[in-house]
Scaffold this active site. Structure first.
Site, PDB file in Angstrom:
ATOM      1  N   ARG A  36      11.045  -1.293  11.596  1.00 51.37           N
ATOM      2  CA  ARG A  36       9.992  -0.867  12.593  1.00 51.37           C
ATOM      3  C   ARG A  36       9.930  -2.171  13.825  1.00 51.37           C
ATOM      4  O   ARG A  36       9.930  -3.125  13.481  1.00 51.37           O
ATOM      5  CB  ARG A  36       8.623  -1.116  11.885  1.00 51.37           C
ATOM      6  N   ARG A  82      12.165  -5.921   5.808  1.00 44.83           N
ATOM      7  CA  ARG A  82      12.174  -4.465   5.199  1.00 44.83           C
ATOM      8  C   ARG A  82      12.513  -3.415   6.177  1.00 44.83           C
ATOM      9  O   ARG A  82      12.705  -4.029   7.398  1.00 44.83           O
ATOM     10  CB  ARG A  82      10.763  -4.134   4.984  1.00 44.83           C
ATOM     11  N   ARG A 105      -0.745  -8.925  13.854  1.00 46.84           N
ATOM     12  CA  ARG A 105      -1.241  -8.128  12.824  1.00 46.84           C
ATOM     13  C   ARG A 105      -2.132  -8.634  11.648  1.00 46.84           C
ATOM     14  O   ARG A 105      -3.104  -7.937  11.149  1.00 46.84           O
ATOM     15  CB  ARG A 105      -0.114  -7.130  12.193  1.00 46.84           C
ATOM     16  N   ARG A 128      -9.852   0.778   9.119  1.00 49.43           N
ATOM     17  CA  ARG A 128      -9.181  -0.781   9.373  1.00 49.43           C
ATOM     18  C   ARG A 128     -10.519  -1.373  10.123  1.00 49.43           C
ATOM     19  O   ARG A 128     -10.248  -2.547  10.302  1.00 49.43           O
ATOM     20  CB  ARG A 128      -8.022  -0.594  10.390  1.00 49.43           C
ATOM     21  N   LYS A 151       0.813  -1.238  -0.098  1.00 50.86           N
ATOM     22  CA  LYS A 151      -0.042   0.055  -0.044  1.00 50.86           C
ATOM     23  C   LYS A 151       1.011   1.210  -0.037  1.00 50.86           C
ATOM     24  O   LYS A 151       0.467   2.372  -0.789  1.00 50.86           O
ATOM     25  CB  LYS A 151      -0.799   0.136   1.352  1.00 50.86           C
TER      26      LYS A 151
HETATM   27  P1  AMP Z   1       0.646   0.265   9.407  1.00 51.45           P
HETATM   28  O1  AMP Z   1       2.005   1.276   9.229  1.00 51.45           O
HETATM   29  O2  AMP Z   1      -0.339   0.967   8.647  1.00 51.45           O
HETATM   30  O3  AMP Z   1       0.955  -1.012   9.082  1.00 51.45           O
HETATM   31  O4  AMP Z   1       0.264   0.652  11.083  1.00 51.45           O
HETATM   32  C1  AMP Z   1       0.831   0.370  11.995  1.00 51.45           C
HETATM   33  C2  AMP Z   1       0.095   0.263  13.426  1.00 51.45           C
HETATM   34  O5  AMP Z   1      -0.694   1.380  13.554  1.00 51.45           O
HETATM   35  C3  AMP Z   1      -0.949  -0.775  13.084  1.00 51.45           C
HETATM   36  O6  AMP Z   1      -0.537  -2.272  13.461  1.00 51.45           O
HETATM   37  C4  AMP Z   1      -1.840  -0.500  14.240  1.00 51.45           C
HETATM   38  O7  AMP Z   1      -1.609  -0.856  15.666  1.00 51.45           O
HETATM   39  C5  AMP Z   1      -1.803   1.155  14.037  1.00 51.45           C
HETATM   40  N1  AMP Z   1      -2.942   1.655  13.127  1.00 51.45           N
HETATM   41  C6  AMP Z   1      -2.769   2.394  11.931  1.00 51.45           C
HETATM   42  N2  AMP Z   1      -3.807   2.746  11.261  1.00 51.45           N
HETATM   43  C7  AMP Z   1      -4.877   2.197  12.193  1.00 51.45           C
HETATM   44  C8  AMP Z   1      -6.368   2.295  12.011  1.00 51.45           C
HETATM   45  N3  AMP Z   1      -6.798   3.052  11.146  1.00 51.45           N
HETATM   46  N4  AMP Z   1      -7.036   1.810  13.016  1.00 51.45           N
HETATM   47  C9  AMP Z   1      -6.423   1.313  14.108  1.00 51.45           C
HETATM   48  N5  AMP Z   1      -5.176   1.127  14.161  1.00 51.45           N
HETATM   49  C10 AMP Z   1      -4.337   1.654  13.327  1.00 51.45           C
END
Ligand code: AMP
Length: 219
Positions: free
Chosen positions: A161, A127, A172, A88, A13
């Protein structure tokens, strides 16, 4: 145009969002990046989110909805936005509809990048990004040209990360399957959903998304 990129962690994404930003001048709104920035700045929202993120669970809906509501008001959104990591959950998707309707805005397309689980694990566990300019790399698929030196800015420090490890990734992926995947029928019912094979090459995925956006522009 306003679009959503949906898909599990590691689906690509972020990579596609950056390409669309450059090509169409839309703004990428990545909630994960926003949360990580809040953690770096030690903001209360970051402190609250960090523990949850480190476990691979989802941050509460109300917090995320507020974050996006502020972001879509950003002046750089005049040419549209790309939501990356939001919504989400179904309540987030419903809240998004309400906030867009009240601003006379609409969604043009929801694009799901589908990738099998073994590939996601392989992509995520390798990554890393440049600590200075944020350029993304992968141990196996996209190493730096000179080992230990960023291709883009020459910096020698990199970040992985904390949630990009096999153990947290399991949670996740579970969160995606149980809480995020139910959004797909929600958008299918609104005739907005397009499924793209995220296992194809980066270029093929780009082309597919471009053709979806061209079609959406005309309708
Ligand atoms: P990402 O970078 O999109 O993989 O997000 C990393 C982490 O941020 C996720 O595993 C969640 O803990 C939190 N997070 C990001 N976006 C959301 C969302 N829209 N709703 C809930 N948690 C989120």
């Amino acid at each position: 145009m306003n679009i959503i990129l949906l898909g599990p962690p590691g689906a690509g994404k972020g990579t596609q969002a950056r390409f669309l930003e450059e090509k169409y001048g839309m703004l990428q709104l990545a909630t994960g990046d926003m949360l990580r920035a809040a953690i770096r700045r030690a903001e209360p929202i970051g402190v609250e989110a960090k523990k949850i993120m480190d476990q691979g669970k989802l941050v509460p809906d109300q917090l995320m909805i507020k974050m996006i509501e502020v972001s879509i008001e950003h002046p750089a959104c005049t040419r549209g936005f790309i939501l990356d990591g939001f919504p989400r959950t179904v309540p987030q998707a419903e809240a998004l509809d309400v906030m867009l309707a009240s601003r006379h805005k609409k969604l043009d397309a929801v694009i799901e990048l589908s990738v099998d689980e073994a590939t996601l694990i392989e992509r995520i566990s390798g990554r890393f990004i440049c600590a200075k300019c944020g350029a993304g790399y992968h141990d196996k698929f996209m190493p730096t040209k000179v080992p230990g030196v960023c291709d883009e800015c020459g910096n020698k420090e990199f970040i992985r990360r904390p949630d990009d490890n096999a153990e947290v990734l399991k949670t996740r992926l579970k969160a995606f399957n149980e809480q995020t995947a139910p959004i797909l029928p929600y958008y299918k019912g609104k005739n907005l959903l397009h499924i793209v094979d995220g296992m194809a090459s980066m270029k093929e995925v780009q082309e597919k998304i471009e053709s979806i956006l061209e079609m959406a522009k005309k309708s």
